[in-house]
Design a protein around this motif. Structure first.
Motif, PDB file in Angstrom:
ATOM      1  N   ILE A 193       1.512  -1.086  -0.208  1.00 26.09           N
ATOM      2  CA  ILE A 193      -0.117   0.164   0.272  1.00 26.09           C
ATOM      3  C   ILE A 193       0.770   1.162   0.322  1.00 26.09           C
ATOM      4  CG2 ILE A 193      -1.658   0.944   1.820  1.00 26.09           C
ATOM      5  CD1 ILE A 193      -3.376  -0.625  -0.293  1.00 26.09           C
ATOM      6  N   GLU A 194       1.741   1.148   0.619  1.00 24.93           N
ATOM      7  CA  GLU A 194       2.931   2.031   1.134  1.00 24.93           C
ATOM      8  C   GLU A 194       3.462   2.694  -0.071  1.00 24.93           C
ATOM      9  OE1 GLU A 194       5.604   4.769   4.353  1.00 24.93           O
ATOM     10  OE2 GLU A 194       5.371   2.632   4.147  1.00 24.93           O
ATOM     11  N   ALA A 195       3.231   2.018  -1.129  1.00 19.58           N
ATOM     12  CA  ALA A 195       4.127   1.602  -2.742  1.00 19.58           C
ATOM     13  C   ALA A 195       3.441   1.780  -3.425  1.00 19.58           C
ATOM     14  CB  ALA A 195       5.087   0.117  -2.460  1.00 19.58           C
ATOM     15  N   GLY A 196       2.137   2.066  -3.261  1.00 17.28           N
ATOM     16  CA  GLY A 196       0.995   2.513  -4.203  1.00 17.28           C
ATOM     17  C   GLY A 196       0.595   1.986  -5.034  1.00 17.28           C
ATOM     18  N   LYS A 197       0.665   0.183  -4.450  1.00 17.36           N
ATOM     19  CA  LYS A 197       0.389  -0.860  -5.045  1.00 17.36           C
ATOM     20  C   LYS A 197      -1.132  -1.258  -4.397  1.00 17.36           C
ATOM     21  CE  LYS A 197       3.484  -1.895  -7.240  1.00 17.36           C
ATOM     22  NZ  LYS A 197       3.217  -1.260  -9.054  1.00 17.36           N
ATOM     23  N   ILE A 198      -2.035  -1.600  -4.799  1.00 18.08           N
ATOM     24  CA  ILE A 198      -3.181  -2.247  -5.034  1.00 18.08           C
ATOM     25  C   ILE A 198      -3.113  -3.487  -3.951  1.00 18.08           C
ATOM     26  CG2 ILE A 198      -5.422  -2.992  -6.257  1.00 18.08           C
ATOM     27  CD1 ILE A 198      -5.313  -0.550  -8.483  1.00 18.08           C
ATOM     28  N   ILE A 199      -4.292  -3.747  -2.791  1.00 19.24           N
ATOM     29  CA  ILE A 199      -4.658  -4.738  -2.979  1.00 19.24           C
ATOM     30  C   ILE A 199      -6.335  -5.048  -3.085  1.00 19.24           C
ATOM     31  CG2 ILE A 199      -4.829  -6.573  -0.137  1.00 19.24           C
ATOM     32  CD1 ILE A 199      -1.926  -5.134  -0.563  1.00 19.24           C
ATOM     33  N   ALA A 200      -6.404  -6.244  -3.337  1.00 21.93           N
ATOM     34  CA  ALA A 200      -7.810  -6.687  -4.040  1.00 21.93           C
ATOM     35  C   ALA A 200      -8.634  -7.699  -3.267  1.00 21.93           C
ATOM     36  CB  ALA A 200      -8.120  -7.059  -5.212  1.00 21.93           C
ATOM     37  N   TYR A 201      -9.557  -7.404  -2.579  1.00 20.65           N
ATOM     38  CA  TYR A 201     -10.502  -8.360  -1.380  1.00 20.65           C
ATOM     39  C   TYR A 201     -11.437  -8.762  -2.555  1.00 20.65           C
ATOM     40  CZ  TYR A 201     -14.129 -10.349   0.816  1.00 20.65           C
ATOM     41  OH  TYR A 201     -15.098 -11.190   1.769  1.00 20.65           O
ATOM     42  N   THR A 202     -11.355  -9.992  -2.899  1.00 23.64           N
ATOM     43  CA  THR A 202     -11.738 -10.974  -3.591  1.00 23.64           C
ATOM     44  C   THR A 202     -13.004 -11.647  -3.542  1.00 23.64           C
ATOM     45  OG1 THR A 202      -9.535 -10.845  -5.135  1.00 23.64           O
ATOM     46  CG2 THR A 202     -11.593 -12.322  -5.588  1.00 23.64           C
ATOM     47  N   ALA A 203     -14.349 -11.417  -3.141  1.00 27.65           N
ATOM     48  CA  ALA A 203     -15.721 -11.705  -1.974  1.00 27.65           C
ATOM     49  C   ALA A 203     -15.757 -13.677  -3.000  1.00 27.65           C
ATOM     50  CB  ALA A 203     -16.785 -11.212  -1.866  1.00 27.65           C
ATOM     51  N   ASP A 204     -15.663 -13.361  -4.369  1.00 34.07           N
ATOM     52  CA  ASP A 204     -16.059 -14.899  -4.858  1.00 34.07           C
ATOM     53  C   ASP A 204     -14.954 -15.728  -4.615  1.00 34.07           C
ATOM     54  OD1 ASP A 204     -14.557 -13.499  -6.738  1.00 34.07           O
ATOM     55  OD2 ASP A 204     -15.691 -13.932  -8.635  1.00 34.07           O
ATOM     56  N   ALA A 205     -13.993 -15.536  -4.711  1.00 33.89           N
ATOM     57  CA  ALA A 205     -12.823 -16.594  -4.160  1.00 33.89           C
ATOM     58  C   ALA A 205     -12.667 -17.146  -2.843  1.00 33.89           C
ATOM     59  CB  ALA A 205     -11.441 -16.241  -3.938  1.00 33.89           C
ATOM     60  N   GLN A 206     -13.572 -18.333  -2.283  1.00 31.49           N
ATOM     61  CA  GLN A 206     -13.945 -18.193  -1.425  1.00 31.49           C
ATOM     62  C   GLN A 206     -13.752 -20.214  -0.298  1.00 31.49           C
ATOM     63  OE1 GLN A 206     -18.074 -18.750  -1.540  1.00 31.49           O
ATOM     64  NE2 GLN A 206     -18.295 -16.488  -2.349  1.00 31.49           N
ATOM     65  N   VAL A 207     -13.223 -19.810   0.891  1.00 30.96           N
ATOM     66  CA  VAL A 207     -12.934 -20.888   2.084  1.00 30.96           C
ATOM     67  C   VAL A 207     -13.490 -21.245   3.275  1.00 30.96           C
ATOM     68  CG1 VAL A 207     -10.201 -21.081   1.003  1.00 30.96           C
ATOM     69  CG2 VAL A 207     -10.598 -19.668   2.997  1.00 30.96           C
ATOM     70  N   TRP A 208     -13.658 -22.479   3.003  1.00 25.65           N
ATOM     71  CA  TRP A 208     -14.727 -22.782   4.802  1.00 25.65           C
ATOM     72  C   TRP A 208     -13.396 -22.353   5.885  1.00 25.65           C
ATOM     73  CZ3 TRP A 208     -19.215 -22.009   5.260  1.00 25.65           C
ATOM     74  CH2 TRP A 208     -19.878 -22.468   4.405  1.00 25.65           C
ATOM     75  N   HIS A 209     -13.269 -21.267   6.974  1.00 27.12           N
ATOM     76  CA  HIS A 209     -11.974 -21.535   7.598  1.00 27.12           C
ATOM     77  C   HIS A 209     -12.307 -20.390   8.528  1.00 27.12           C
ATOM     78  CE1 HIS A 209      -8.479 -19.904   9.518  1.00 27.12           C
ATOM     79  NE2 HIS A 209      -7.871 -20.966   9.324  1.00 27.12           N
TER      80      HIS A 209
END
Length: 305
Positions: A193-209
């Motif tokens: 984030i500090e380097a200006g990149k993007i973090i993607a939260y991908t809700a349709d990639a799902q695991v039971w945990h």
């Protein structure tokens, strides 16, 4: 894009067996699976017969050599793929589209990391089933440095329970830090984030945990979480964190009451109190005696006084 899946294991059991089975049914399979196993005597080689669709490498280490960051970085060093995917040995793909969906955000060249949605079974742990919706909502989103003012510490939220990193970005950040008590994933995300990149939260990639932590386990875990933030410093010391926790506690109590699950409220209050105490102790661990730190931490091997 070539993708390798890295899984640290320790005494892998039925969940790992089920995970390998579901990984074998993915629409997009990993090109290679790299297992970094702690203590060879606890690893059942028969598990490898479950997954025959791609090469599997198993590398054994000693328990005293395990470190959340260093061990995963060791796995990353064994890969030359475009994307490094990580899972834990107790995370189970929900469906056949986990890998395919987790890779999709990387079509955007500015996305450096992605992480999936974690689900809990309401019949087995109703509280965690509900609280998961705070860190893992139904809607996907992209997070950048611009979100710091509104999301605070959640800007850095990223979990190696189910995650992926663009290798060239991962390498440019120096990989996961090699001595970390916990939280290597959020530390990496904060650097990206500090380097200006993007973090993607991908809700349709799902695991039971999910976990079945006792209140005292919550205290230990949140102590280590806070220690990791203090030791790493950086943006972790500049963003808000406690206010998000208060919001979640308030909403969860209202939800439990509205559903008539009053019997769960005492446990949730106790768990939340222990989380808060652990976090506050961790934030101030430099003022604590060594014997108390050893009592509170989950990761005793981290401390070399």
């Amino acid at each position: 894009m070539k993708v390798d899946l890295i899984i640290p294991t320790y005494k892998p059991g039925e969940k790992f067996k089920k995970s390998l089975s579901r990984l074998s049914k993915q629409t997009r399979k990993p090109d290679k699976i790299i297992i970094i196993n702690t203590e060879e005597k606890f690893f059942d080689k028969n598990f490898l017969d479950i997954y025959k669709d791609a090469p599997i490498e198993v590398h054994h280490i000693k328990k005293e050599d395990f470190d959340h960051g260093k061990t995963r970085d060791y796995g990353a060093s064994l890969s030359n793929a475009d994307i490094l995917m990580f899972m834990t040995d107790d995370a189970i793909p929900k469906d056949a589209y986990l890998v395919e969906n987790l890779l999709r955000p990387f079509e955007n060249p500015d996305v450096a990391a992605a992480y999936g949605r974690q689900l809990a079974d309401p019949k087995k742990n109703y509280i965690e089933y509900y609280t998961r919706t705070f860190n893992y909502p139904k809607e996907s989103r992209l997070k950048t440095k611009k979100d710091l003012d509104t999301l605070g510490i959640k800007t850095f939220f990223c979990s190696n329970v189910c995650s992926a990193y663009r290798k060239k970005d991962y390498d440019s950040m120096g990989g996961f830090i090699h001595k970390t008590i916990f939280n290597e994933d959020m530390i990496m995300a904060s650097k990206l984030i500090e380097a200006g990149k993007i973090i993607a939260y991908t809700a349709d990639a799902q695991v039971w945990h999910w976990h079945d932590y006792r209140a005292i386990d919550q205290l230990h875990r949140n102590f280590d979480l806070a220690v990791s933030q203090v030791d790493y410093g950086g943006l972790f010391l500049k963003v808000k964190s406690e206010s998000e926790g208060v919001r979640m506690v308030t909403a969860t109590l209202k939800h439990l009451a509205s559903k008539g699950k009053f019997h769960l409220i005492p446990k949730y209050i106790t768990d939340s109190g222990c989380k808060y105490i652990g976090y506050k102790l961790g934030k101030n661990y430099k003022h604590l005696p060594q014997w108390l730190i050893k009592k509170i931490t989950m990761n005793k091997t981290y401390w070399n006084f």
